[in-house]
Design a protein around this motif. Structure first.
Motif, short mmCIF file in Angstrom:
data_model
loop_
_atom_site.label_atom_id
_atom_site.label_comp_id
_atom_site.label_asym_id
_atom_site.label_seq_id
_atom_site.Cartn_x
_atom_site.Cartn_y
_atom_site.Cartn_z
N TYR A 99 0.94 -1.27 0.04
CA TYR A 99 0.02 0.17 -0.03
C TYR A 99 0.88 1.23 0.06
O TYR A 99 0.28 2.42 0.25
CB TYR A 99 -0.81 0.01 1.12
CG TYR A 99 -1.80 -1.14 1.47
CD1 TYR A 99 -2.26 -2.00 0.47
CD2 TYR A 99 -2.14 -1.42 2.82
CE1 TYR A 99 -3.08 -3.13 0.56
CE2 TYR A 99 -3.15 -2.63 2.90
CZ TYR A 99 -3.67 -3.25 1.84
OH TYR A 99 -4.43 -4.34 1.89
N ALA B 144 0.23 5.32 -4.13
CA ALA B 144 -1.28 5.51 -4.71
C ALA B 144 -1.34 4.39 -5.81
O ALA B 144 -2.47 3.76 -5.96
CB ALA B 144 -1.48 6.92 -5.31
N GLU B 145 -0.47 4.40 -6.65
CA GLU B 145 -0.37 3.44 -7.77
C GLU B 145 -0.59 1.82 -7.24
O GLU B 145 -1.34 1.29 -7.81
CB GLU B 145 0.76 3.46 -8.38
CG GLU B 145 0.81 4.56 -9.34
CD GLU B 145 1.49 5.92 -8.56
OE1 GLU B 145 1.27 7.12 -8.99
OE2 GLU B 145 1.96 5.90 -7.32
N ARG C 201 -1.70 1.04 -4.14
CA ARG C 201 -3.17 0.77 -3.58
C ARG C 201 -4.24 0.76 -4.69
O ARG C 201 -5.12 -0.23 -4.47
CB ARG C 201 -3.36 2.25 -2.65
CG ARG C 201 -2.37 2.26 -1.67
CD ARG C 201 -2.92 3.29 -0.54
NE ARG C 201 -2.64 4.70 -1.00
CZ ARG C 201 -1.53 5.49 -0.73
NH1 ARG C 201 -0.48 4.92 -0.37
NH2 ARG C 201 -1.56 6.82 -1.28
N LYS C 202 -4.16 1.45 -5.65
CA LYS C 202 -5.03 1.25 -6.79
C LYS C 202 -5.01 -0.13 -7.44
O LYS C 202 -6.24 -0.67 -7.61
CB LYS C 202 -5.02 2.32 -8.07
CG LYS C 202 -5.93 2.42 -8.78
CD LYS C 202 -5.72 3.42 -10.22
CE LYS C 202 -6.71 3.33 -11.16
NZ LYS C 202 -6.48 4.42 -12.29
N LYS D 52 -6.87 -2.65 -5.24
CA LYS D 52 -8.11 -2.74 -5.36
C LYS D 52 -8.66 -3.18 -6.52
O LYS D 52 -9.54 -4.31 -6.53
CB LYS D 52 -8.69 -1.41 -5.08
CG LYS D 52 -10.40 -1.42 -5.24
CD LYS D 52 -10.75 0.16 -5.02
CE LYS D 52 -12.18 0.19 -4.72
NZ LYS D 52 -13.08 -0.65 -5.94
N TRP E 114 -10.17 -1.46 0.91
CA TRP E 114 -9.28 -1.05 -0.46
C TRP E 114 -10.18 0.35 -1.15
O TRP E 114 -9.51 1.05 -1.70
CB TRP E 114 -9.26 -2.07 -1.51
CG TRP E 114 -8.19 -3.07 -1.04
CD1 TRP E 114 -7.01 -2.92 -0.84
CD2 TRP E 114 -8.48 -4.47 -0.93
NE1 TRP E 114 -6.43 -3.95 -0.61
CE2 TRP E 114 -7.23 -5.07 -0.47
CE3 TRP E 114 -9.45 -5.37 -0.52
CZ2 TRP E 114 -7.13 -6.29 -0.21
CZ3 TRP E 114 -9.50 -6.69 -0.25
CH2 TRP E 114 -8.17 -7.28 -0.15
N LYS E 115 -11.28 0.27 -0.70
CA LYS E 115 -11.89 1.57 -1.16
C LYS E 115 -11.67 2.71 -0.35
O LYS E 115 -11.25 3.77 -0.73
CB LYS E 115 -13.61 1.25 -1.16
CG LYS E 115 -14.36 2.70 -1.46
CD LYS E 115 -15.93 2.57 -1.44
CE LYS E 115 -16.55 3.78 -1.75
NZ LYS E 115 -17.79 3.48 -1.54
N ASN F 111 -8.31 4.36 -1.09
CA ASN F 111 -8.11 4.82 -2.39
C ASN F 111 -8.75 5.95 -2.43
O ASN F 111 -8.79 6.76 -3.37
CB ASN F 111 -8.33 3.80 -3.45
CG ASN F 111 -7.32 2.84 -3.80
OD1 ASN F 111 -6.46 3.23 -4.36
ND2 ASN F 111 -7.53 1.45 -3.38
N GLU F 112 -9.49 6.39 -1.27
CA GLU F 112 -10.14 7.80 -1.41
C GLU F 112 -9.12 9.01 -1.34
O GLU F 112 -8.23 9.00 -0.79
CB GLU F 112 -11.12 7.69 -0.12
CG GLU F 112 -12.28 6.86 -0.14
CD GLU F 112 -13.10 6.96 1.09
OE1 GLU F 112 -12.70 7.63 2.08
OE2 GLU F 112 -14.12 6.27 1.11
#
Length: 227
Positions: free
Chosen positions: A176, A179-180, A182-183, A186, A205-206, A209-210
């Motif tokens: 995690y 950002a890449e 984490r996306k 998901k 995971w949502k 990614n917020e």
């Protein structure tokens, strides 16, 4: 001395982690059995060339957690006393080799502490806001099995619930950290859990990614020095 093995699933997207994982397996003096999910011939060749590889089960299709039974059973057949459930985006704290050997007695399973890396620009942090402890080390003289496609941990089949014992050993999770990543996590688990049970049942995971979400953070180097 107890014989320890690691059960590690790997997919082709995670092949770039292999140099680090090979180094960690050597550092902990642990052999490994792989679940190779949709891996290329080149990646299979790389796994086979690693001297600590004691088994590879190839699987071509959507991953689910019951597939973890294959490397688990292979380690048991090889005579391992303990199985470490280990993922490709995880490493261990600097003192893990000696801590691991000291921690293993005759428990049914051992829970370890978990820190998740979170990067901000050039700076590196860790957070323990979620999943700060995980059941990761299992005594193979007992009967374990992965029964649930969306649950990563195995079930003790000899009795109802084993007594939880948490060891002061830290696993470091890098999946995690950006950002890449984490996306990508998901997307992967929406797809895998969607195939196996119809939908992804986990909302974490949502959340991670917020836009603007940030957990409580500790400087990475300060954290490592405290261990």
């Amino acid at each position: 001395m107890s014989k320890i093995g690691a059960a590690i699933p790997i997919c082709e997207q995670d092949k770039d982690y292999l140099p680090v994982i090979f180094s960690e397996l050597d550092r902990l003096d642990v052999d490994v059995s792989w679940l190779a999910n949709n891996c290329s011939p080149e990646t299979i060749k790389n796994l086979l060339s690693f001297e600590r590889t004691k088994g590879i089960r190839e699987y071509y299709g959507s991953f689910h957690n019951c597939l973890r039974n294959y490397p688990l059973e292979n380690l048991k057949a090889l005579g391992c006393d303990w199985c470490i459930q280990w993922d490709m985006d995880e490493t261990w704290e600097p003192k893990a080799p000696e801590k691991l050997r000291e921690a293993l007695k005759d428990q049914k399973m051992v829970t370890v502490r978990m820190a998740h890396v979170w990067e901000k620009g050039e700076n590196k942090f860790v957070t323990m806001d979620w999943a700060s402890e995980r059941d990761r080390i299992f005594n193979l003289k007992h009967n374990w099995g992965y029964l649930h496609k969306v649950v990563a941990g195995p079930t003790l089949l000899d009795e109802m619930t084993p007594t939880m014992q948490t060891a002061d050993i830290w696993m470091i999770h890098w999946g995690y950290s950006t950002a890449e990543k984490r996306k990508a996590h998901k997307i992967r688990w929406d797809l895998n859990h969607g195939h196996s049970v119809g939908k992804n049942p986990y909302g974490m995971w949502k959340t991670i990614n917020e836009l603007g979400y940030e957990p409580k953070l500790t400087d990475y180097q300060k954290f490592i020095k405290m261990l």
